[in-house]
Write an enzyme that holds these catalytic residues in place. Structure first.
Site, PDB file in Angstrom:
ATOM      1  N   GLU A 177      44.165  35.023  33.468  1.00 18.46           N
ATOM      2  CA  GLU A 177      45.528  34.469  33.440  1.00 18.46           C
ATOM      3  C   GLU A 177      46.577  35.533  33.167  1.00 18.46           C
ATOM      4  OE1 GLU A 177      45.239  31.272  30.638  1.00 18.46           O
ATOM      5  OE2 GLU A 177      43.695  30.308  31.867  1.00 18.46           O
ATOM      6  N   GLY A 202      37.733  41.715  42.063  1.00 12.49           N
ATOM      7  CA  GLY A 202      39.038  42.376  42.035  1.00 12.49           C
ATOM      8  C   GLY A 202      38.882  43.828  42.456  1.00 12.49           C
ATOM      9  N   ASP A 204      39.735  48.256  41.489  1.00 10.66           N
ATOM     10  CA  ASP A 204      39.322  49.258  40.497  1.00 10.66           C
ATOM     11  C   ASP A 204      39.956  48.992  39.133  1.00 10.66           C
ATOM     12  OD1 ASP A 204      37.879  50.477  42.488  1.00 10.66           O
ATOM     13  OD2 ASP A 204      39.462  51.895  43.009  1.00 10.66           O
ATOM     14  N   GLU A 209      39.053  47.084  33.467  1.00  7.69           N
ATOM     15  CA  GLU A 209      39.134  46.124  32.348  1.00  7.69           C
ATOM     16  C   GLU A 209      37.736  45.767  31.840  1.00  7.69           C
ATOM     17  OE1 GLU A 209      41.192  42.509  32.219  1.00  7.69           O
ATOM     18  OE2 GLU A 209      42.940  43.228  33.323  1.00  7.69           O
ATOM     19  N   ARG A 311      54.443  46.880  43.802  1.00  7.15           N
ATOM     20  CA  ARG A 311      53.284  46.002  43.955  1.00  7.15           C
ATOM     21  C   ARG A 311      53.512  44.909  44.991  1.00  7.15           C
ATOM     22  NH1 ARG A 311      48.460  45.202  42.025  1.00  7.15           N
ATOM     23  NH2 ARG A 311      47.714  46.874  40.743  1.00  7.15           N
ATOM     24  N   ARG A 317      51.755  49.857  49.435  1.00  4.66           N
ATOM     25  CA  ARG A 317      52.494  50.587  48.394  1.00  4.66           C
ATOM     26  C   ARG A 317      51.962  52.006  48.215  1.00  4.66           C
ATOM     27  NH1 ARG A 317      48.778  47.362  45.807  1.00  4.66           N
ATOM     28  NH2 ARG A 317      47.787  48.088  43.876  1.00  4.66           N
ATOM     29  N   GLU A 516      44.998  53.074  36.476  1.00  2.42           N
ATOM     30  CA  GLU A 516      45.864  52.690  35.360  1.00  2.42           C
ATOM     31  C   GLU A 516      46.645  53.927  34.937  1.00  2.42           C
ATOM     32  OE1 GLU A 516      45.934  49.397  34.312  1.00  2.42           O
ATOM     33  OE2 GLU A 516      44.628  49.215  36.053  1.00  2.42           O
TER      34      GLU A 516
HETATM   35  C1  LIG Z   1      48.201  62.432  54.786  1.00  5.07           C
HETATM   36  C2  LIG Z   1      46.958  61.706  54.456  1.00  5.07           C
HETATM   37  C3  LIG Z   1      46.707  61.726  53.018  1.00  5.07           C
HETATM   38  C4  LIG Z   1      45.445  61.019  52.681  1.00  5.07           C
HETATM   39  C5  LIG Z   1      45.012  61.348  51.282  1.00  5.07           C
HETATM   40  C6  LIG Z   1      43.856  60.502  50.977  1.00  5.07           C
HETATM   41  C7  LIG Z   1      43.210  60.877  49.682  1.00  5.07           C
HETATM   42  C8  LIG Z   1      42.648  59.636  49.144  1.00  5.07           C
HETATM   43  C9  LIG Z   1      41.798  59.855  47.949  1.00  5.07           C
HETATM   44  C10 LIG Z   1      41.807  58.555  47.242  1.00  5.07           C
HETATM   45  C11 LIG Z   1      41.013  58.563  46.022  1.00  5.07           C
HETATM   46  C12 LIG Z   1      41.139  57.223  45.401  1.00  5.07           C
HETATM   47  C13 LIG Z   1      40.472  57.148  44.101  1.00  5.07           C
HETATM   48  C14 LIG Z   1      40.629  55.780  43.527  1.00  5.07           C
HETATM   49  C15 LIG Z   1      41.701  55.381  42.923  1.00  5.07           C
HETATM   50  C16 LIG Z   1      41.850  53.964  42.421  1.00  5.07           C
HETATM   51  O1  LIG Z   1      41.282  53.836  41.165  1.00  5.07           O
HETATM   52  C17 LIG Z   1      43.320  53.630  42.331  1.00  5.07           C
HETATM   53  C18 LIG Z   1      43.503  52.161  41.935  1.00  5.07           C
HETATM   54  O2  LIG Z   1      42.871  51.323  42.836  1.00  5.07           O
HETATM   55  P1  LIG Z   1      43.150  49.738  42.876  1.00  5.07           P
HETATM   56  O3  LIG Z   1      42.972  49.194  41.497  1.00  5.07           O
HETATM   57  O4  LIG Z   1      42.167  49.160  43.834  1.00  5.07           O
HETATM   58  O5  LIG Z   1      44.567  49.586  43.329  1.00  5.07           O
HETATM   59  N1  LIG Z   1      43.964  53.869  43.598  1.00  5.07           N
HETATM   60  C19 LIG Z   1      44.868  54.826  43.740  1.00  5.07           C
HETATM   61  O6  LIG Z   1      45.240  55.485  42.826  1.00  5.07           O
HETATM   62  C20 LIG Z   1      45.426  55.004  45.144  1.00  5.07           C
HETATM   63  C21 LIG Z   1      45.526  56.433  45.514  1.00  5.07           C
HETATM   64  C22 LIG Z   1      46.109  56.536  46.889  1.00  5.07           C
HETATM   65  C23 LIG Z   1      46.532  57.906  47.180  1.00  5.07           C
HETATM   66  C24 LIG Z   1      47.241  58.030  48.493  1.00  5.07           C
HETATM   67  N1  LIG Z   2      45.717  37.202  35.914  1.00  3.80           N
HETATM   68  C1  LIG Z   2      46.268  38.414  35.969  1.00  3.80           C
HETATM   69  N2  LIG Z   2      47.612  38.539  36.048  1.00  3.80           N
HETATM   70  C2  LIG Z   2      48.180  39.757  36.143  1.00  3.80           C
HETATM   71  N3  LIG Z   2      47.485  40.920  36.162  1.00  3.80           N
HETATM   72  C3  LIG Z   2      46.145  40.847  36.096  1.00  3.80           C
HETATM   73  C4  LIG Z   2      45.475  39.599  35.994  1.00  3.80           C
HETATM   74  N4  LIG Z   2      44.133  39.843  35.943  1.00  3.80           N
HETATM   75  C5  LIG Z   2      43.980  41.180  36.012  1.00  3.80           C
HETATM   76  N5  LIG Z   2      45.178  41.790  36.098  1.00  3.80           N
HETATM   77  C6  LIG Z   2      45.493  43.231  36.217  1.00  3.80           C
HETATM   78  O1  LIG Z   2      45.809  43.483  37.583  1.00  3.80           O
HETATM   79  C7  LIG Z   2      45.691  44.882  37.822  1.00  3.80           C
HETATM   80  C8  LIG Z   2      45.251  45.166  39.233  1.00  3.80           C
HETATM   81  O2  LIG Z   2      44.051  44.550  39.456  1.00  3.80           O
HETATM   82  P1  LIG Z   2      43.017  44.955  40.585  1.00  3.80           P
HETATM   83  O3  LIG Z   2      42.037  43.812  40.636  1.00  3.80           O
HETATM   84  O4  LIG Z   2      42.467  46.271  40.332  1.00  3.80           O
HETATM   85  O5  LIG Z   2      43.869  44.924  41.922  1.00  3.80           O
HETATM   86  P2  LIG Z   2      44.463  46.128  42.809  1.00  3.80           P
HETATM   87  O6  LIG Z   2      43.291  46.854  43.397  1.00  3.80           O
HETATM   88  O7  LIG Z   2      45.263  45.435  43.857  1.00  3.80           O
HETATM   89  O8  LIG Z   2      45.251  47.011  41.908  1.00  3.80           O
HETATM   90  C9  LIG Z   2      44.711  45.380  36.787  1.00  3.80           C
HETATM   91  O9  LIG Z   2      45.369  46.331  36.016  1.00  3.80           O
HETATM   92  C10 LIG Z   2      44.359  44.180  35.954  1.00  3.80           C
HETATM   93  O10 LIG Z   2      44.338  44.508  34.580  1.00  3.80           O
END
Ligand SMILES: CCCCCCCCCCCCC/C=C/[C@@H](O)[C@H](COP(=O)(O)O)NC(=O)CCCCC
Ligand SMILES: Nc1ncnc2c1ncn2[C@@H]1O[C@H](COP(=O)(O)OP(=O)(O)O)[C@@H](O)[C@H]1O
Ligand SMILES: [Ca+2]
Length: 554
Positions: A177, A202, A204, A209, A311, A317, A516
């Protein structure tokens, strides 16, 4: 038919009105077409074998007027065309490998000449499945309804829950929630003894979490102080499953080879186990966070900070913020000290990759535990006594640490393609200040076959611990010049003025810790070998003959 002693059952059964020799051993279910029929005499008869360990379930089946009525509790009769009870049937569901590491649930229905034989088959297969150790019976599931494309609940209900039910797994499902709901529930409230594992639906951030809740709870239960960076942490006993429904899904992709929810659900059902290294991040002896994938300062920290404000754009994004941060071309000054991984097999420049049953991970775990026994001390003090800290000072566009490859759909080979999931090390990547053109070359190499480390301004080290200290005051006038010096650069500085929060005029970046934001720039990072386990098995090498027989793989 004579039954070889290692076989538990052998019978002639039918699959779609064709007779097969079917056998069950302690490890395989095999069916082979009978060649006595003239129709099949001249065709190759390859047969089909399914390892018991890859069978999901067996159930009795009733077919009426072309509609199947499934019943898990017993086998049922199949009516012939005249409506007379004539045969019995049972259906076996098993894992079938498709392209790009995806798994699907395949089914085969065997019809038997009599009731007793059918019952015997169902019972024998169920007995064998029950004797497989490590399969979860009960799972605690957390769903982030807002992750990725906000499809978490739908994905779980439509693709995953039916498979868990089919495999007889009971679940307690919590739809979160608020942010950190799952972490806090795991830390204090969850009755973990009722479960064989925890599943997160979900991305990363959601996985992060879960590990924060579980690791914290495990340390407190073991009397370990998580704030002390030198304490050897106690490994978590519960395995974690990831149903990918996020934006990057890097941890799932790098441990399974795909971000496909059904594949992940099947790995959970089979009870796979993949240990993972975890880095702890401290600031001035205060615990900040754990990381299993990317810990990135500079470029990736800035991309994340900027993208969090976008977001609402969804997955795009990261592309928008990535392009913006590339254009701002911000660099940060500081000192990186690191402790190289001593005696570990493998380097970040290896051409080999960490794959299922990885020999490098196994070897490094063995030497690590041998050393711990020899010195009768925990890993940290052992390393610190014997190891030699090295120091690098400079201006960096990015400082990244990757405990695993960080492969994801955006970069299928990852940030550090040769990093290992469970070898007790992280790859420290230092990208020094360079031209935009060169930085673009480096970034583009994450998406093609070229080596992103084979550039003069990039260095990479396999380490067990590192520290970063930012330079406190930006006395260097270079930065000012960079931003204001010529008209071209004024365009970029304009971008920064328009977005003061993007940090373009700052001395400090923030750390991207598995998605994060960490606002403390000065950190102390230590790798804890195999601190957690996933319901995964590492990326499998493609099977050479698989595609020939498997229509789903073509
Ligand atoms: C011109 C082309 C450039 C391409 C560069 C690509 C390099 C990508 C490497 C990405 C490594 C990602 C490692 C993972 C990161 C995730 O933990 C983090 C959060 O993910 P989520 O919770 O699912 O949203 N993602 C990022 O920090 C996104 C990085 C994107 C960078 C372009
Ligand atoms: N019910 C919720 N409402 C708002 N944020 C949440 C909820 N549950 C988890 N989160 C938070 O949402 C963020 C993004 O979650 P994630 O599942 O990794 O999606 P994304 O890959 O799109 O970033 C995390 O930091 C997590 O702590
Ligand atoms: Ca590692």
């Amino acid at each position: 038919m004579e039954r070889p002693s290692r076989l538990l059952l052998v019978s002639q059964l039918c699959i779609r009105n064709t007779a097969y020799d079917v056998s069950l051993s302690r490890s395989l279910l095999t069916w082979k077409r009978l060649t006595s029929s003239p129709m099949y005499r001249f065709r190759p008869n390859m047969g089909h074998s399914v390892p018991l360990s890859e069978i999901i379930s067996v159930r009795g089946e009733e077919e009426e007027g072309g509609t199947k009525h499934k019943d898990d509790s017993s086998w049922k009769k199949i009516k012939d065309r005249g409506g007379q009870d004539s045969r019995q049937a049972f259906t076996v569901s098993y894992v079938e490998r498709c392209r790009q590491h995806r798994w699907r649930c395949a089914e085969v229905t065997f019809t038997c000449p009599d009731t007793e034989l059918c019952w015997n088959w169902v019972r024998s297969i169920r007995e064998q499945l029950a004797s497989i150790s490590g399969r979860p019976r009960s799972l605690l599931v957390y769903i982030n309804p807002y992750g990725g494309k906000r499809q978490g609940k739908h994905i779980y209900e439509h693709k995953v829950a039916p498979l868990f039910a089919q495999a007889g797994i009971s679940t307690q499902v919590i739809v979160t929630e608020y942010a950190n709901h799952a972490r806090d529930h795991l830390r204090t409230d969850a009755e973990l003894s009722n479960f064989d594992g925890v599943v997160c639906v979900g991305g990363d951030g959601m996985f992060s979490e879960i590990i924060h809740g579980l690791i914290w709870r495990t340390q407190i239960d073991s009397g370990i102080d998580p704030n002390c960076p030198d304490e050897a942490l106690s490994p978590c006993s519960l395995r974690i499953g990831i149903i990918p429904a996020g934006s990057t899904d890097c941890i799932c992709f790098a441990t399974v080879g795909t971000n496909d929810p059904i594949t992940s659900a099947l790995h959970i059902i089979l009870g796979d186990s993949q240990p993972l290294d975890v880095s702890s991040v401290h600031h001035n002896n205060v615990f900040l966070r754990y990381s299993v994938s990317l810990l990135g300062y500079g470029f990736y920290g800035d991309v994340l900070s900027d993208s969090e404000r976008k977001r609402w754009m969804g997955l795009a994004r990261y592309d928008i913020s990535g392009a913006k941060m590339f254009l701002t071309h911000h660099y940060y000054e500081g000192t990186v000290s690191y402790l190289p991984a001593r005696g570990a097999v493998g380097t970040p420049r290896d051409s080999s990759r960490c794959r299922s049953g990885c020999a490098v991970c196994q070897h490094n775990e063995e030497i690590r535990s041998d050393r711990a026994v020899k010195y009768e001390m925990d890993e940290a003090s052992d390393c610190e006594n014997d190891g030699e800290w090295r120091t690098v000072r400079g201006k960096f566009l990015a400082i990244n640490a990757a405990c695993m490859s960080c492969a994801c759909p955006r970069s299928p080979k990852g940030l550090s393609p040769a990093a290992h999931l469970a070898d007790g090390t992280t790859d420290l990547i230092l990208v020094r200040k360079c031209s935009r053109f060169n930085f673009l070359r480096h970034l583009l190499r994450h998406t093609n076959k070229d080596d992103q480390f084979d550039l003069a301004f990039v260095e990479v080290h396999r380490v067990v611990r590192f520290r970063f200290t930012p330079r406190h005051c930006q006395s260097d006038s270079d930065l000012e010049l960079e931003l204001l010096g010529n008209s071209k650069r004024q365009i970029f500085s304009q971008i920064c003025r328009d977005h003061p929060a993007c940090g373009c005029a700052r001395t400090y970046s923030s750390w991207n810790c598995d998605g994060e934001i960490l606002t403390h720039a000065a950190i102390d990072v230590r790798v804890h070998c195999r601190l957690i386990k996933l319901f995964a098995r590492g990326i499998e090498e493609p099977q050479v003959f698989e595609d020939l027989h498997n229509p789903c793989a073509i």
